[in-house]
Design an enzyme around this catalytic site. Structure first.
Site, PDB file in Angstrom:
ATOM      1  CG  HIS A 111      -0.106   0.065   2.511  1.00  0.00           C
ATOM      2  ND1 HIS A 111       0.381  -1.071   3.140  1.00  0.00           N
ATOM      3  CD2 HIS A 111       0.325   1.110   3.249  1.00  0.00           C
ATOM      4  CE1 HIS A 111       1.066  -0.716   4.214  1.00  0.00           C
ATOM      5  NE2 HIS A 111       1.059   0.598   4.300  1.00  0.00           N
ATOM      6  CG  HIS A 137       7.453   5.036   0.967  1.00  0.00           C
ATOM      7  ND1 HIS A 137       7.000   6.061   1.789  1.00  0.00           N
ATOM      8  CD2 HIS A 137       7.553   3.934   1.751  1.00  0.00           C
ATOM      9  CE1 HIS A 137       6.856   5.588   3.015  1.00  0.00           C
ATOM     10  NE2 HIS A 137       7.179   4.301   3.025  1.00  0.00           N
TER      11      HIS A 137
END
Length: 176
Positions: free
Chosen positions: A42, A118
């Protein structure tokens, strides 16, 4: 109390593309890296830590943030590391809008979390290994995918596969 964070989930196509791209690297480095479970991948918006079991106020805050944002076309591209111990894939596409959404999900404005979009793929104690892997993954560019919802997730340490965390979606909130 629950350990909570907000996130964007990646598409199945983006996940499979990255799994395929990482396969030779994973085979070359079977030791020294703790790879994150692709099912847990995620893009974290904000980590909230321990929060009350009744997360109604937080969900309302996230609904307001999501309402101010539209759906986001994103991709995974490039790589980097935090402290030469955490290996991550970078995010491309509508990053300016993503950073704005990340800022809107913060609840403690006096102590904002880092704002680097990220996706964490591995952790290690072998600091020397990370620089080579970042260099190898800098050219990676995955397929574009649409994020049209943010999720409020609970992290349950030690209850996932291989002893890692288990992530449970508590709320799904549409963007826009």
């Amino acid at each position: 109390m629950k350990r909570l964070f907000s996130a964007l989930l990646i598409s199945d196509d983006a996940r499979e593309h990255l799994v395929h791209a990482l396969r030779p690297i994973r085979e070359e480095h079977p030791q020294g890296l703790r790879w994150t479970d692709p099912d847990n991948w995620h893009i974290t918006l904000c980590f909230y830590g321990s929060q009350p079991n009744d997360h109604t106020d937080l969900a309302a805050h996230l609904a307001q943030a999501a309402g101010a944002s539209g759906p986001l076309n994103l991709s995974l591209r490039g790589a980097g590391s935090f402290g030469h111990r955490t290996l991550w894939m970078g995010v491309g596409g509508r990053v300016r809008e993503l950073k704005s959404l990340m800022a809107d999900t913060i609840i403690d404005l006096d102590n904002p979390p880092p704002q680097k979009p990220h996706l964490t793929i591995a952790r290690t104690q072998e600091r020397w290994l990370v620089a080579d892997l970042v260099h190898a993954l800098l050219v990676y560019e995955g397929p574009e995918f649409l994020c049209d919802e943010l999720v409020l997730m609970e992290s349950v340490p030690g209850e996932g596969r291989s002893g890692g965390p288990r992530y449970d979606v508590l709320e799904r909130i549409r963007l826009g």
